[in-house]
Design a protein around this motif. Structure first.
Motif, PDB file in Angstrom:
ATOM      1  N   LEU B  33      47.337  24.427  60.908  1.00  0.00           N
ATOM      2  CA  LEU B  33      48.672  24.347  61.524  1.00  0.00           C
ATOM      3  C   LEU B  33      49.689  25.169  60.734  1.00  0.00           C
ATOM      4  N   LEU B  36      49.078  28.691  61.623  1.00  0.00           N
ATOM      5  CA  LEU B  36      49.582  28.950  62.986  1.00  0.00           C
ATOM      6  C   LEU B  36      51.100  29.064  63.008  1.00  0.00           C
ATOM      7  N   ALA B  37      51.745  28.282  62.125  1.00  0.00           N
ATOM      8  CA  ALA B  37      53.215  28.263  62.145  1.00  0.00           C
ATOM      9  C   ALA B  37      53.825  29.530  61.559  1.00  0.00           C
ATOM     10  N   LEU B  39      53.361  32.826  62.127  1.00  0.00           N
ATOM     11  CA  LEU B  39      53.833  33.875  63.058  1.00  0.00           C
ATOM     12  C   LEU B  39      55.124  33.476  63.791  1.00  0.00           C
ATOM     13  N   PRO B  40      55.167  32.284  64.436  1.00  0.00           N
ATOM     14  CA  PRO B  40      56.428  31.917  65.098  1.00  0.00           C
ATOM     15  C   PRO B  40      57.608  31.858  64.124  1.00  0.00           C
ATOM     16  N   ALA B  43      58.698  35.280  63.411  1.00  0.00           N
ATOM     17  CA  ALA B  43      59.375  35.790  64.613  1.00  0.00           C
ATOM     18  C   ALA B  43      60.779  35.203  64.728  1.00  0.00           C
ATOM     19  N   LEU B  44      60.903  33.893  64.424  1.00  0.00           N
ATOM     20  CA  LEU B  44      62.225  33.263  64.502  1.00  0.00           C
ATOM     21  C   LEU B  44      63.180  33.849  63.471  1.00  0.00           C
ATOM     22  N   LEU B  48      59.626  40.152  62.740  1.00  0.00           N
ATOM     23  CA  LEU B  48      58.646  40.902  63.534  1.00  0.00           C
ATOM     24  C   LEU B  48      59.330  41.683  64.656  1.00  0.00           C
ATOM     25  N   ASP B  49      60.640  41.660  64.640  1.00  0.00           N
ATOM     26  CA  ASP B  49      61.386  42.382  65.678  1.00  0.00           C
ATOM     27  C   ASP B  49      61.614  43.834  65.256  1.00  0.00           C
ATOM     28  N   ARG B  73      57.041  47.295  67.365  1.00  0.00           N
ATOM     29  CA  ARG B  73      55.702  46.883  67.813  1.00  0.00           C
ATOM     30  C   ARG B  73      55.093  47.974  68.670  1.00  0.00           C
ATOM     31  N   THR B  74      53.798  48.076  68.596  1.00  0.00           N
ATOM     32  CA  THR B  74      53.113  49.101  69.379  1.00  0.00           C
ATOM     33  C   THR B  74      53.383  48.896  70.882  1.00  0.00           C
ATOM     34  N   LEU B 170      53.873  47.758  64.177  1.00  0.00           N
ATOM     35  CA  LEU B 170      53.097  46.505  64.195  1.00  0.00           C
ATOM     36  C   LEU B 170      52.057  46.556  65.308  1.00  0.00           C
ATOM     37  N   PRO B 171      50.956  45.813  65.152  1.00  0.00           N
ATOM     38  CA  PRO B 171      49.917  45.844  66.197  1.00  0.00           C
ATOM     39  C   PRO B 171      50.454  45.402  67.556  1.00  0.00           C
TER      40      PRO B 171
END
Lengths: 160, 171
Positions: B33, B36-37, B39-40, B43-44, B48-49, B73-74, B170-171
């Protein structure tokens, strides 16, 4: 950031929307209902990532969704009231061989569906069931009456 | 009204007794978990923008300001903005922007305003004293990874500015 918010909003929207249409919709779908529900991902997919087809966007969307699903399930388990709010509660459709019209009307379950379930359970008559429940997953479960109770109910029905 | 009371009132099936509910996780689930947390969370935080940077270079006669993507991002489209200003008191002629190999590493050039004069070269009309002109280069991120590159701005007065660009796709 935008993708996380988009996914969270659509998740919330679908949770409320699907709760509103009721659990019956997921128990036994007609082909038309199935096709209609399959349109939902078709419609929301574009809104989820907003023309961003990168792998980063896909991973952000999927991980956000997984975390939301986990959080909802953990909250529903920890706080039963929240669970009832998101998943609903079972509805009693028949008791002691008698259909409960109000509940069946509310849940849009027809007597034919009860009859179908009776046959699936290997029973012939309504008098053979003690309870018929519409469960939160949309399925109907039948609890058979004890043999002697079924006989009494049958006899009662046969009396003029 | 709890489920037990409700069941009793409706004469429905009896409910099972409740337990002391706690959310317990397996150690591996905690690790999963947390992973998983990430990446979000990134992003928040906006990490990743798309990110733009501005580079400014100047000579006594020419000032150049380049706004370019440093993180994107690509498959995403963006644009690079190159602004040239004549700092001298005389008209500045023969100003042009040169893209290495007609493109930028990692990107496809989707649009040029104004259009190209020769391969990889955008010529500008003479710049009056104090006048500024802008060149916009539409880009589409294509290749994942770090892409160091540079862009040249040359004038007939002898200015030759090379501005380094560094983009991460980014991918």
């Amino acid at each position: 950031m935008e993708i996380v918010l988009r996914v969270a909003l659509i998740y919330l929207f679908l949770m409320v929307g699907l709760r509103v249409i009721g659990k019956r919709e997921f128990g036994q779908l007609t082909p038309f209902e199935l096709v209609t529900l399959l349109l939902i991902p078709e419609i929301v997919s574009k809104a989820l990532t907003g023309q961003d087809y990168s792998m980063t966007a896909a991973f952000i969307g999927v991980t956000t969704l997984l975390l939301l699903v986990f959080a909802t399930s953990a909250l529903a388990f920890r706080f039963p009231a929240f669970g009832r709010m998101t998943e609903g509660r079972p509805a009693l459709l028949a008791r002691d061989g008698q259909l409960i019209g109000d509940a069946m009307n509310r849940e849009r379950v027809s007597p034919e569906e009860i009859r179908l379930e009776l046959h699936k359970y290997g029973m012939e008559e309504l008098s053979q069931i003690r309870w018929a429940m519409l469960e939160v997953d949309g399925s109907i479960t039948l609890v058979p009456a004890r043999r002697e109770e079924a006989t009494i109910q049958r006899n009662r029905k046969e009396l003029p | 009204m709890d489920d037990a009371e409700r069941a009793k009132q409706e004469d429905g099936p009896p409910t099972v007794p409740d337990i002391d509910r706690r959310v317990h996780l397996y150690p591996l689930q905690v690790v999963g978990l947390t992973v998983l947390a990430v990446l979000p969370l990134l992003a928040l935080l906006g990490l990743l923008d798309q990110k733009l940077a501005v580079e400014v270079r100047a000579t006594p006669t020419l000032e150049v300001q380049v706004e370019h993507p440093t993180r994107i991002r690509t498959t995403r489209e963006t644009s690079m903005r190159v602004e040239m200003r004549n700092r001298s008191g005389e008209p500045l002629e023969g100003v042009y922007v040169r893209l290495p190999d007609d493109r930028l590493r990692g990107f496809a050039v989707t649009r040029l305003v104004p259009g190209v004069s020769a391969v990889g070269r955008i010529d500008l009309p003479p710049l009056e004293p104090g006048e500024a002109r802008v060149v916009r280069i539409g880009l589409k991120a294509e290749r994942i990874g770090w892409h160091p590159d540079s862009i040249r701005i040359v004038s007939a007065a002898g200015d030759d500015l090379s501005i380094p660009l560094r983009s991460f796709i980014l991918p």
